[in-house]
Design a protein around this motif. Structure first.
Motif, PDB file in Angstrom:
ATOM      1  N   ASP A  15     -16.431   4.179  47.718  1.00  0.00           N
ATOM      2  CA  ASP A  15     -15.279   4.322  46.824  1.00  0.00           C
ATOM      3  C   ASP A  15     -15.388   5.652  46.087  1.00  0.00           C
ATOM      4  OD1 ASP A  15     -13.018   3.832  45.371  1.00  0.00           O
ATOM      5  OD2 ASP A  15     -13.929   2.358  44.033  1.00  0.00           O
ATOM      6  N   VAL A  16     -15.015   6.740  46.765  1.00  0.00           N
ATOM      7  CA  VAL A  16     -15.214   8.081  46.229  1.00  0.00           C
ATOM      8  C   VAL A  16     -13.898   8.635  45.679  1.00  0.00           C
ATOM      9  CG1 VAL A  16     -17.094   8.493  47.855  1.00  0.00           C
ATOM     10  CG2 VAL A  16     -14.771   9.230  48.460  1.00  0.00           C
ATOM     11  N   SER A  17     -13.975   9.818  45.109  1.00  0.00           N
ATOM     12  CA  SER A  17     -12.805  10.499  44.562  1.00  0.00           C
ATOM     13  C   SER A  17     -11.840  10.900  45.673  1.00  0.00           C
ATOM     14  CB  SER A  17     -13.246  11.752  43.803  1.00  0.00           C
ATOM     15  OG  SER A  17     -13.793  12.704  44.720  1.00  0.00           O
ATOM     16  N   ASP A  18     -10.626  11.262  45.290  1.00  0.00           N
ATOM     17  CA  ASP A  18      -9.655  11.756  46.272  1.00  0.00           C
ATOM     18  C   ASP A  18     -10.192  12.993  46.986  1.00  0.00           C
ATOM     19  OD1 ASP A  18      -7.934   9.742  45.501  1.00  0.00           O
ATOM     20  OD2 ASP A  18      -6.696  11.027  44.237  1.00  0.00           O
ATOM     21  N   GLU A  19     -10.884  13.846  46.224  1.00  0.00           N
ATOM     22  CA  GLU A  19     -11.447  15.053  46.823  1.00  0.00           C
ATOM     23  C   GLU A  19     -12.535  14.721  47.845  1.00  0.00           C
ATOM     24  OE1 GLU A  19      -9.438  15.916  43.089  1.00  0.00           O
ATOM     25  OE2 GLU A  19     -11.097  14.540  43.535  1.00  0.00           O
TER      26      GLU A  19
END
Length: 269
Positions: A15-19
């Motif tokens: 579950d990472v950032s959009d980047e």
């Protein structure tokens, strides 16, 4: 394009950032640009459903196998702290996807657009291992075993038939050390990989440890860049009087259009 009849390339993402998801797209496209149909491509997804993948990932122009990993590898849980901080051990779930092939593991924020000589050399042999260089040693609880070697696990390569899982577990059982952070996980992998046999190393001039925060460097490398810290939505400090996460996103956006061109993609607006 390097020809390899038996190569599997894998990524692990949660579950990472959009980047972080943007970087994964470019990492996949960069690998495809280098290896094309001579390799298999797989991504292990944890902490979210594969049904929730961003549309940019779903529309890749080549086949990728997506594995929904719902549980960490139970063999490693006794060696992790109770909080399972920083997603420790997801990269070991599973340890190998292509046990009978050369297996190249890339962090989702590690992007290649030109072939490093170290990877070419690794692929030519069936007794060689592969790691990336780092700017400083960062090996957590395994620092004393790794010593002064500055190596990074964002690029990892294993030969066909190597029982990586047994090697990791044997080291954990022998040393009685726990995995509490990403640095512990990296130190374990670096120690086991270096101990297993001759190791090719991708130099930092080829793939930079790329971020706005020293001692990392802000520039791209000759062959790629590892955008460390890009996955985090928040970073718990300030840099030059600004939230560090804002500085990180700004640095990524400064490079994103060029990286997209280098891997043959059109950047997102």
């Amino acid at each position: 394009m390097v020809r390899s009849s038996s190569l599997g390339i894998r990524w692990t993402i949660g579950d990472v950032s959009d980047e972080g998801w943007e970087a994964l797209r470019y990492s996949l496209l960069g690998a495809w640009r280098l290896f094309g149909v001579t390799a298999q491509y797989s991504v292990c997804v944890n902490s979210i459903s594969t049904a929730a993948l961003p549309s940019s990932i779903a529309l890749l122009p080549f086949p990728v196998t997506w594995h929904h990993v719902t549980r960490m590898n139970a063999k490693f849980l006794p060696h992790c702290d109770e909080s399972l901080s920083e997603g420790t051990s997801w990269k070991f779930s599973p340890v190998r996807l292509f046990p009978d092939c050369h297996e190249l593991a890339l962090d989702n924020d590690c992007i290649l657009w030109r072939m490093p000589a170290a990877i070419t050399n690794w692929l030519k042999r069936t007794d060689r291992f592969l790691l990336a260089a780092d700017v400083v040693p960062a090996n957590g609880a395994f620092s004393d075993l790794v010593g002064a070697h500055a190596l990074n696990s964002g690029i990892r390569g294993y030969p066909p038939g190597f029982d990586y899982e047994s090697a990791l577990l044997h080291t954990l059982e022998r040393t009685r050390r726990q995995l509490r952070s990403e640095l512990d996980e990296q130190g374990l992998q670096v120690h086991v990989t270096r101990s297993a046999g001759p190791c090719e190393v991708v130099p930092v001039e080829d793939v930079t440890i790329c971020s706005p925060f020293p001692p990392h460097v802000p520039e791209l490398g000759r062959c790629g860049a590892h955008f460390v810290g890009l996955n985090a939505r928040k970073l718990p400090w300030n840099f030059n009087g600004r939230p560090a996460a804002d500085c990180r996103r700004e640095h990524w956006r400064e490079h994103r259009a060029l990286v997209a061109r280098l891997v043959g993609d059109v950047p997102s607006p």
